[in-house]
Design an enzyme around this catalytic site. Structure first.
Site, PDB file in Angstrom:
ATOM      1  N   LEU A 115       0.592  -1.231   0.065  1.00 10.01           N
ATOM      2  CA  LEU A 115       0.002   0.185  -0.015  1.00 10.01           C
ATOM      3  C   LEU A 115       1.432   1.107  -0.232  1.00 10.01           C
ATOM      4  O   LEU A 115       1.840   1.731   0.890  1.00 10.01           O
ATOM      5  CB  LEU A 115      -0.698  -0.159   1.315  1.00 10.01           C
ATOM      6  CG  LEU A 115      -2.112  -1.215   1.136  1.00 10.01           C
ATOM      7  CD1 LEU A 115      -2.625  -1.093   2.459  1.00 10.01           C
ATOM      8  CD2 LEU A 115      -2.883  -1.090  -0.130  1.00 10.01           C
ATOM      9  N   HIS A 116       0.322   2.072  -0.909  1.00  4.79           N
ATOM     10  CA  HIS A 116       1.416   3.432  -0.859  1.00  4.79           C
ATOM     11  C   HIS A 116       0.645   4.848  -1.929  1.00  4.79           C
ATOM     12  O   HIS A 116       0.739   5.908  -1.080  1.00  4.79           O
ATOM     13  CB  HIS A 116       1.974   3.056  -1.379  1.00  4.79           C
ATOM     14  CG  HIS A 116       2.725   3.301  -2.981  1.00  4.79           C
ATOM     15  ND1 HIS A 116       1.485   2.118  -3.645  1.00  4.79           N
ATOM     16  CD2 HIS A 116       2.829   4.282  -4.097  1.00  4.79           C
ATOM     17  CE1 HIS A 116       1.701   2.526  -4.925  1.00  4.79           C
ATOM     18  NE2 HIS A 116       2.176   3.132  -5.555  1.00  4.79           N
ATOM     19  N   ARG A 117      -0.978   4.119  -2.137  1.00  7.57           N
ATOM     20  CA  ARG A 117      -1.888   6.046  -2.559  1.00  7.57           C
ATOM     21  C   ARG A 117      -1.654   6.381  -1.459  1.00  7.57           C
ATOM     22  O   ARG A 117      -2.603   5.921  -0.539  1.00  7.57           O
ATOM     23  CB  ARG A 117      -2.352   5.309  -3.636  1.00  7.57           C
ATOM     24  CG  ARG A 117      -1.352   3.879  -4.804  1.00  7.57           C
ATOM     25  CD  ARG A 117      -2.454   4.399  -6.237  1.00  7.57           C
ATOM     26  NE  ARG A 117      -2.147   3.205  -6.754  1.00  7.57           N
ATOM     27  CZ  ARG A 117      -1.229   3.856  -7.817  1.00  7.57           C
ATOM     28  NH1 ARG A 117      -0.972   5.827  -7.502  1.00  7.57           N
ATOM     29  NH2 ARG A 117      -0.845   3.206  -8.717  1.00  7.57           N
ATOM     30  N   ARG A 133       7.274   5.344   2.230  1.00  5.30           N
ATOM     31  CA  ARG A 133       6.177   6.809   2.449  1.00  5.30           C
ATOM     32  C   ARG A 133       5.242   6.262   3.401  1.00  5.30           C
ATOM     33  O   ARG A 133       4.482   6.834   4.599  1.00  5.30           O
ATOM     34  CB  ARG A 133       5.882   7.107   0.895  1.00  5.30           C
ATOM     35  CG  ARG A 133       5.046   8.136   1.010  1.00  5.30           C
ATOM     36  CD  ARG A 133       3.873   8.414  -0.139  1.00  5.30           C
ATOM     37  NE  ARG A 133       3.464   9.445  -0.532  1.00  5.30           N
ATOM     38  CZ  ARG A 133       1.860   9.489   0.208  1.00  5.30           C
ATOM     39  NH1 ARG A 133       1.451   8.616  -0.338  1.00  5.30           N
ATOM     40  NH2 ARG A 133       1.753  10.897   0.136  1.00  5.30           N
ATOM     41  N   ASP A 185      -2.359  -0.642  -3.724  1.00  3.47           N
ATOM     42  CA  ASP A 185      -2.593   0.438  -4.714  1.00  3.47           C
ATOM     43  C   ASP A 185      -2.119  -0.283  -6.114  1.00  3.47           C
ATOM     44  O   ASP A 185      -1.738   0.917  -6.143  1.00  3.47           O
ATOM     45  CB  ASP A 185      -3.206   0.640  -3.991  1.00  3.47           C
ATOM     46  CG  ASP A 185      -1.988   1.137  -2.699  1.00  3.47           C
ATOM     47  OD1 ASP A 185      -0.671   0.795  -3.569  1.00  3.47           O
ATOM     48  OD2 ASP A 185      -2.361   1.827  -1.916  1.00  3.47           O
TER      49      ASP A 185
END
Length: 361
Positions: free
Chosen positions: A208-210, A243, A282
């Site tokens: 997950l990073h968005r 992030r 994502d």
């Protein structure tokens, strides 16, 4: 023909590797083509950049612009300034950009302002979601591109609707899949596989990073809670994006089956993916890789720029609402997940087609 190839972020490295190899093969056959590799430095974490050069047998960049960090605007500005100096010092017949990261857009702008032709690999893909920075990058890049190399008929149609002449669109396939197929037999079992006592098809991989998923702490907490509660106790391997890690640490989320690990190299990560029961992500690129490997993929996004992974492949668009996670996982665990197939021209030969077209130009 002198080609300057741009790489800035992890997905770029995976995409440029087979094109460099194809150019080298063409040179070995006395073809008039050479390249200069420019790394913008957009991603500078060892696991997110340098490792990929080593694993994928890419030579060290001819230049590293060292433009990592900062906001979207700061990074774009830094790349514009640095790449202009680079291209003036080392003129090219063509600047080749890949994908949809900030480096792609910024270097395309510089090239056009210096009257240099631009080729965009992975042109024409669209999510039609202007809240995504990547969508802006795609639109701007394609608006000034000269030669469009596409991965799917969907991308061809998007470009045609935007007024791009058919003679400038080259449907070549997917260079990311070139890399996957070239390296699949060399995937490396990571140490954590044995440390965590994993067995094939009895764990899940999550990335997950968005911003829509990770920027709001409580939203991220709810998403992960729903995943933990509905995977029937199977281990969840979560190689955490730098992030995401900053936000995740503050949430203090823990569960016996949730395993947070550092970012993995290409060979180790794809070993995990190939042998997983499913992937929750994502990412756009991972949906392509899971499609080719036949691994079920749950995409936590409200849209995708890669509809072929849904219509042909193993991907399901779950959305960003945490309440959608349980029904999707229920389908997985009842054994009713679609089998999927491989999209047209995703055959490991896209890079050869690209180089052949460049030589013809």
């Amino acid at each position: 023909m002198k080609v300057t190839i741009i790489a800035g972020a992890r997905p770029n490295f995976i995409k440029i590797a087979p094109m460099i190899h194809a150019i080298q093969d063409a040179r070995n056959q006395s073809q008039n083509i050479s390249y200069r590799l420019v790394h913008t430095g957009q991603h500078y974490d060892e696991k997110m950049s340098a490792t990929f050069f080593k694993e994928l047998n890419i030579p060290h960049p001819d230049a590293n612009l060292e433009c990592g960090g900062g906001s979207q605007a700061e990074q774009t500005a830094a790349i514009l300034v640095a790449f202009e100096k680079e291209l003036l010092a080392n003129p090219a017949d063509l600047v080749l950009v890949v994908g949809d990261v900030t480096s792609t857009m910024a270097c395309a702008i510089v090239a056009k302002k210096l009257n240099t032709k631009v080729a965009h690999v992975e042109a024409g893909i669209r999510s039609f979601d202007l809240s995504m920075p990547e969508e802006i990058n795609r639109m701007v890049t394609d608006s000034i591109t000269d030669y469009f190399f596409t991965t799917s008929t969907f991308a061809n149609e998007n470009l045609a609707k935007a007024g791009v002449a058919s003679k400038d669109i080259f449907f070549v396939g997917n260079v990311m899949i070139d890399t996957l197929m070239a390296n699949r037999s060399s995937f490396k079992r990571p140490a954590l596989f044995d440390t965590l006592n994993l067995t094939n098809r009895n764990y899940l991989v999550m990335t997950l990073h968005r911003p829509a998923n990770v920027d709001q702490g409580e939203k991220l907490r709810h998403l992960i809670d729903q995943i933990i509660q509905n995977v029937q106790g199977l281990p969840i391997i979560f190689p955490i994006h730098p992030r995401t890690g900053k936000i995740f640490t503050d949430l203090g989320i823990e569960a016996p089956n949730l395993h947070i690990v550092d970012p993995l190299g290409y060979m180790e990560f794809n070993y995990l993916v190939e042998n997983a029961k499913a992937v929750i992500t994502d990412s756009g690129g991972i949906t392509e890789e899971t499609t080719v490997m036949g691994v079920p993929c749950l995409t936590l996004r409200d849209n995708t720029e890669r509809p072929e992974t849904i219509e042909t492949g193993t991907n399901m668009l779950v959305g960003t609402d945490p309440n959608n996670i349980k029904p999707a996982l229920d389908i997985l665990f009842t054994g009713d997940w679609k089998t999927g197939g491989i999209p047209e021209l995703w055959d490991g030969q896209a890079s050869k087609r690209i180089v052949a077209e460049l030589l013809a130009l």
